[in-house]
Design an enzyme around this catalytic site. Structure first.
Site, short mmCIF file in Angstrom:
data_model
loop_
_atom_site.label_atom_id
_atom_site.label_comp_id
_atom_site.label_asym_id
_atom_site.label_seq_id
_atom_site.Cartn_x
_atom_site.Cartn_y
_atom_site.Cartn_z
N HIS A 56 105.01 7.85 99.24
CA HIS A 56 105.58 8.13 97.76
C HIS A 56 105.48 6.56 97.54
CE1 HIS A 56 107.30 12.02 97.21
NE2 HIS A 56 107.82 11.93 98.34
N HIS A 218 105.71 16.34 95.45
CA HIS A 218 105.36 16.93 96.19
C HIS A 218 104.06 17.94 96.42
CE1 HIS A 218 109.64 15.48 96.98
NE2 HIS A 218 109.52 14.56 98.12
#
Length: 330
Positions: A56, A218
């Site tokens: 991320h 995700h």
């Protein structure tokens, strides 16, 4: 796989070694996977620790430094860090003023930060925790119970970090972090799936010509799939979804965030449409940030986060910050 890696097993360690070489102002413990600002602990200051699965970036390691996080714990790709990492981070940044854990609402992160808090308190470290759960797309998902933590994490880390930098006590830093989370909402859209190094193929099936409205960071399913929409249509849908849940009376901070593979050319064009919708709805914008900040590996797409601010939150947002991923006023 078309990835700029050696082998999947060393992706995180390799990235940490590269980060250490690029940012000598940070202490990067590659073996134990903890990133700490080099001047920590800062006497009399609250320490801020966050973390989560890798993939991320720049969240969270890229937000370590003056005016933001004191330390970050990177887990494996899309996998929570472990309590030992969090305990090491808390010990490294604790000056006696306490440590705030900033936790995105994903089951693994929540459980492991809870365990780390207990371990830290057993060692005499005062811990407070704030849960970030700003995503309005869905209530429950593959990775969490309740709302997911996404783009508002950046606002929580920056504003709480500024307060800690000014010497605010733990209770005040925690209260401000909670206020930011409660004042923030996000919505994301995927134009393509992401590919994890371990899997080597897309993590979910998104046929050509379709998009996922409300995707998680995700690749978790969102609200619905539709045929490809224009930037204008996506902005209408995304901002409407946020404003159905947030009715800002004060100015807002706007984050137009890339998921990792969307060029700035497209993100700035998307921002123009987001600003149009906000203007049409009478929402006053105090500040806008455009770029890749809370990403999902190589996913194409974008998310929008709005954070309603008062004068104090806006002042703390504008305060100086010096991290690899966010820097101004210094």
């Amino acid at each position: 796989m078309r990835m700029l890696i050696n082998v999947a097993e060393t992706v995180v360690a390799d990235a940490l070694r590269g980060m250490a070489a690029a940012h000598p102002e940070l202490t990067v413990d590659v073996e134990n996977r903890v990133i700490v600002r080099r001047d920590a602990p800062v006497a009399g200051r609250v320490g801020l620790v966050s973390g989560g699965g890798s993939g991320h970036e720049p969240l969270h390691g890229g937000f370590v430094g003056p005016g933001m996080l004191s330390a970050a714990c990177p887990g494996e790709v899309f996998t929570s860090p472990v309590p030992d990492q969090m305990l090491r981070a808390a010990a490294a940044v604790n000056s006696g003023a306490g440590v705030l854990f900033i936790v995105k609402n994903y089951t693994g992160d929540v459980l492991n930060f809870d365990m780390a808090a207990e371990l830290a308190e057993d060692e005499g470290i005062r811990i407070a925790k704030v849960l970030v759960n700003d995503d309005v797309a869905v209530t429950d998902s593959l990775y969490t119970a309740g709302r997911r933590g996404t783009g508002a994490t950046l606002y929580v880390e920056k504003i709480a970090g500024a307060a800690a930098e000014e010497g605010a006590p733990l209770e005040r830093v925690e209260a401000l972090a909670r206020q930011v989370n409660e004042s923030s909402r996000s919505f994301g859209v995927a134009l393509s799936a992401c590919t994890t190094p371990a899997k080597g193929s897309p993590t979910f099936d998104l046929p050509p010509g379709e998009l996922e409205l409300g995707v998680g960071i995700h690749g978790e399913p969102g609200r619905e799939r539709r045929a490809m929409m224009t930037s204008r249509e996506i902005a209408d849908f995304s901002v409407q979804a946020i404003l159905e849940d947030l009715d800002p009376r004060n100015p807002v901070l706007v984050l137009v965030n890339g998921m990792g593979a969307t060029p700035l050319l497209e993100l700035y064009g998307f921002n123009a449409e987001v600003q149009r919708v906000l203007t049409e709805r009478g929402v006053v914008v105090a500040h806008t940030l455009v770029g890749n900040y809370v990403t999902s590996l190589d996913m194409a797409g974008a998310s929008v986060t709005l954070c309603q601010v008062d004068e104090e939150l806006l002042r703390l947002w504008n305060a100086p910050v010096k991290t690899p991923g966010l820097r101004w006023g210094v």
